[in-house]
Write a protein that holds these residues in place. Structure first.
Motif, PDB file in Angstrom:
ATOM      1  N   SER A 156      40.853  50.938  29.759  1.00  0.00           N
ATOM      2  CA  SER A 156      42.176  51.370  29.278  1.00  0.00           C
ATOM      3  C   SER A 156      42.000  52.337  28.115  1.00  0.00           C
ATOM      4  O   SER A 156      42.188  51.969  26.948  1.00  0.00           O
ATOM      5  N   GLN A 157      41.635  53.582  28.435  1.00  0.00           N
ATOM      6  CA  GLN A 157      41.373  54.579  27.395  1.00  0.00           C
ATOM      7  C   GLN A 157      42.629  54.940  26.610  1.00  0.00           C
ATOM      8  O   GLN A 157      42.552  55.245  25.413  1.00  0.00           O
ATOM      9  N   ASP A 158      43.786  54.914  27.279  1.00  0.00           N
ATOM     10  CA  ASP A 158      45.030  55.208  26.561  1.00  0.00           C
ATOM     11  C   ASP A 158      45.270  54.180  25.461  1.00  0.00           C
ATOM     12  O   ASP A 158      45.669  54.520  24.335  1.00  0.00           O
ATOM     13  N   GLU A 159      45.027  52.910  25.788  1.00  0.00           N
ATOM     14  CA  GLU A 159      45.222  51.858  24.789  1.00  0.00           C
ATOM     15  C   GLU A 159      44.186  51.988  23.675  1.00  0.00           C
ATOM     16  O   GLU A 159      44.489  51.736  22.503  1.00  0.00           O
ATOM     17  N   THR A 161      42.939  54.791  22.629  1.00  0.00           N
ATOM     18  CA  THR A 161      43.378  55.917  21.791  1.00  0.00           C
ATOM     19  C   THR A 161      44.450  55.460  20.804  1.00  0.00           C
ATOM     20  O   THR A 161      44.451  55.857  19.627  1.00  0.00           O
ATOM     21  N   LYS A 162      45.381  54.638  21.297  1.00  0.00           N
ATOM     22  CA  LYS A 162      46.414  54.111  20.399  1.00  0.00           C
ATOM     23  C   LYS A 162      45.789  53.269  19.284  1.00  0.00           C
ATOM     24  O   LYS A 162      46.190  53.356  18.113  1.00  0.00           O
TER      25      LYS A 162
END
Length: 648
Positions: A156-159, A161-162
């Motif tokens: 989960s790269q988006d998570e 990044t967050k």
């Protein structure tokens, strides 16, 4: 099960300062509240990452998500339009209010309270960002590394990044810290890859530790705000303050699956039970033995053997700590060592059908089977060095300052053999045991009152008692056994000298004053209880005469006291009657003397009146006689004069 459960133990103290105040000519002592503090025990960190069915994680997460959108955006843009379903640690739950109040209403109370104790402005924003970091850590997903099956990567790269945006740390740095370990072998640094499961455990451990640190920060802030202005190192400033404290600990727990937290909680209950038994039974039993009186059996509630099994030199905690220090420590090895070392302990329950990681302990309340698969992990309270170094780079001032302190303290830990001792002292069970023992030592200097809280029903319904639920709790708390033992006790006692001085007035016998006071006491007691002689032919069921004291069953001393009071009442009546008779006789004699005097005065007055009347009568008679004589004399003179005139 309880929406208002705090999920940690606490010891709250209210401090009072004594002041002498003058009221007129008198000086009275007045106690004014000077402040308060509280100490916490064993926060349930596991609830941060998971919770049972029909339960929630900590309320603050849900309340933050129900805060106004403007405030959420000011904390972190990623909070905009989020709900509890947006975060894996929270998930979906049907619980949306507590005590008929929604999370939005509760948030306002929490916000105002936090501001009251110093979390305002940017500090408030930083605190809420810490909670966001905890939630965001739960959204990280781990899968096996396609290039190396032994390793793991964050899918989960988006998570990620967050999370990087929240912590101010590069995503690659975070991923490397969570999915890899740098080990030192003979001075050589070796980078080891973690599996997906191990990486997830590492991520969860970080989330739990961050939450624990922010929890501790809030506790410290509240204590700093409420503690007495001149609070000393001993907490009482050399006796300047007195205190009233309340210990609120978790109750005994026995679930279908019992883990490390249940072991610690039940150990705390065993310690409290031991203090309760010592205060109420052991000390009494020792006194009975000194007095030569047959004692009662406390084996059903006495739990020294359990405490020895748990905290002894090679007890459960010691073996677990050794297993945590060992490079490849695991649950199976821990349980095997435990069963081998304590195979002769009747408090350790070993069954042939137990799995390699299962063992049972016969607690004072009931026998509990523990699942040790997470014991080593949960007991290791230290974050790996890689993760700690990563978190220290966080731009959030709260996280950075808290974890930099941890890093500094860890750097001070010794190396070599002493390092093992230092690592052992840093485990959860060691810290918890140290705090509990310190608490017990403090209780030794205090006057203790025990309150047992009983949940009347499982539905939290008012004015409703489920007798089966209540009786089960009374049994598990050992209260039923304690009541049975209390029936065999002699709650009232008096020394022989005091008894003789107080109750010798009851006997009608002529007791020799030269007899030993114990024999004198026995004579009085036999006389007083001769009409209550049981079929056994002795009075042991009513009282016991010890070497220096007389011990009474419930109600028996009151019976003798009532007879003494009756005797004193009768004697008081006799004295009262004699005093009244004396006063009446004295009054009678006074009245009698007065009556005689009045009668004499009346008779004198009467006689005087009669005498006066007689005098008046006598005078009247005398006057009449003299008048008659005078008339005769006058008549004769007239006749003589007339005769003379005629003769002349």
């Amino acid at each position: 099960r309880n929406a208002n459960s705090s999920r940690f133990g606490k010891f709250t103290s209210l401090y009072y300062e004594k002041e002498d105040v003058a009221f007129g000519d008198e000086i009275e002592s007045v106690y004014a509240v000077a402040g308060s503090t509280f100490e916490t025990y064993l926060l349930e960190k596991a609830r941060v990452i998971s919770h049972g069915q029909n339960e929630r994680s900590y309320h603050i997460f849900y309340q933050l998500l129900c805060a106004p959108e403007e405030f959420k955006t000011s904390v972190w843009d990623g909070l905009k339009d989020t709900t509890q379903e947006s975060f894996s640690y929270l998930g979906s739950t049907d619980i949306d209010n507590i005590d008929d109040r929604c999370d939005a209403q509760c948030w306002e109370d929490v916000r105002s309270t936090l501001e009251f104790v110093g979390f305002e402005g940017e500090r408030m924003i930083s605190l809420m960002k810490v909670l966001c970091i905890v939630l965001q850590l739960g959204n990280l997903k781990f899968i096996p590394d396609p290039k190396d099956e032994e390793g793991a990567v964050i899918s989960s790269q988006d998570e990620l990044t967050k999370l990087s945006d929240l912590m101010g740390i590069e995503p690659s740095v975070i991923e490397k810290a969570i999915t890899r370990r740098v080990l030192t072998a003979r001075g050589v640094l070796i980078e080891a890859k973690l599996t997906a499961v191990e990486s997830k455990d590492s991520c969860d451990a970080l989330a739990k530790e961050i939450y624990a640190q922010v929890f501790e920060l809030i506790v410290q802030s509240i204590n700093a705000f409420t503690s007495p202005a001149e609070k000393g190192n001993d907490g009482f400033l050399n006796g300047k303050y007195s205190s009233i404290s309340m210990l609120d600990l978790f109750g005994f727990e026995s679930f279908k699956v019992n883990r490390f937290e249940q072991l610690c909680i039940n150990y705390a209950n065993e310690r409290i039970q031991h203090r309760y038994v010592v205060d109420n039974f052991i000390s009494v039993k020792e006194e009975y033995e000194r007095e030569g009186i047959d004692t009662f059996d406390v084996s059903d509630i006495e739990n020294s053997a359990v405490l020895k099994l748990l905290e002894g030199r090679m007890g459960v905690f010691s073996i677990l700590n050794d297993e945590c220090v060992r490079p490849k420590g695991n649950a199976e090895s821990f349980v095997y060592k435990l069963k081998t070392i304590h195979r002769d302990s009747y408090k350790l329950v070993v069954k042939k059908l137990d799995r390699p990681w299962e063992f049972g302990i016969k607690h004072y309340a009931t026998t509990v089977k523990y699942d040790a698969r997470n014991f080593v992990t949960r007991n290791n309270d230290q974050l790996p060095k890689d993760v700690l170094e990563c978190v220290c780079k966080c731009t959030n001032d709260i996280i950075r300052s808290r974890f930099e302190t941890i890093a500094i303290e860890r750097a001070k830990q010794p190396t070599g053999i002493r390092r093992k001792m230092g690592a052992t002292s840093a485990t959860v069970c060691t810290k918890f045991r140290t705090k509990i023992i310190a608490l017990m030592e403090f209780l030794l200097t205090s006057k203790i009152r025990y309150i047992r809280c009983i949940k009347p029903n499982e539905n939290m319904s008012p004015h409703t008692t489920d007798h089966l639920v209540t009786m089960r709790q009374l049994g598990s708390a050992g209260l039923v056994k304690a009541v049975n033992i209390a029936r065999e006790m002699f709650p009232n006692s008096l020394s022989h000298d005091k008894f003789w001085v107080r109750f010798k007035c009851l006997t009608k016998l002529n007791i020799d004053e030269n007899l030993d006071v114990k024999e004198q006491v026995s004579i009085i007691l036999n006389e007083q209880f001769k009409d209550k002689l049981p079929s056994s032919g002795c009075h042991d069921c009513f009282y016991r005469v010890g070497a220096t004291k007389v011990f009474f069953k419930p109600g028996q001393l009151e019976l003798i006291e009532s007879r003494r009071a009756t005797r004193k009442h009768k004697a008081a009546n006799i004295i009262n009657n004699q005093a009244k008779a004396y006063r009446k006789k004295k009054n009678f004699l006074t009245l009698k003397r007065g009556a005689i005097l009045v009668q004499a005065l009346a008779r004198r007055k009467k006689e005087q009146a009669e005498l006066k009347k007689k005098k008046e009568v006598v005078l009247a008679i005398q006057c009449a006689i003299r008048l008659a004589r005078a008339r005769r004399t006058l008549q004769k003179k007239k006749e003589d004069r007339a005769a003379t005139i005629i003769q002349n």
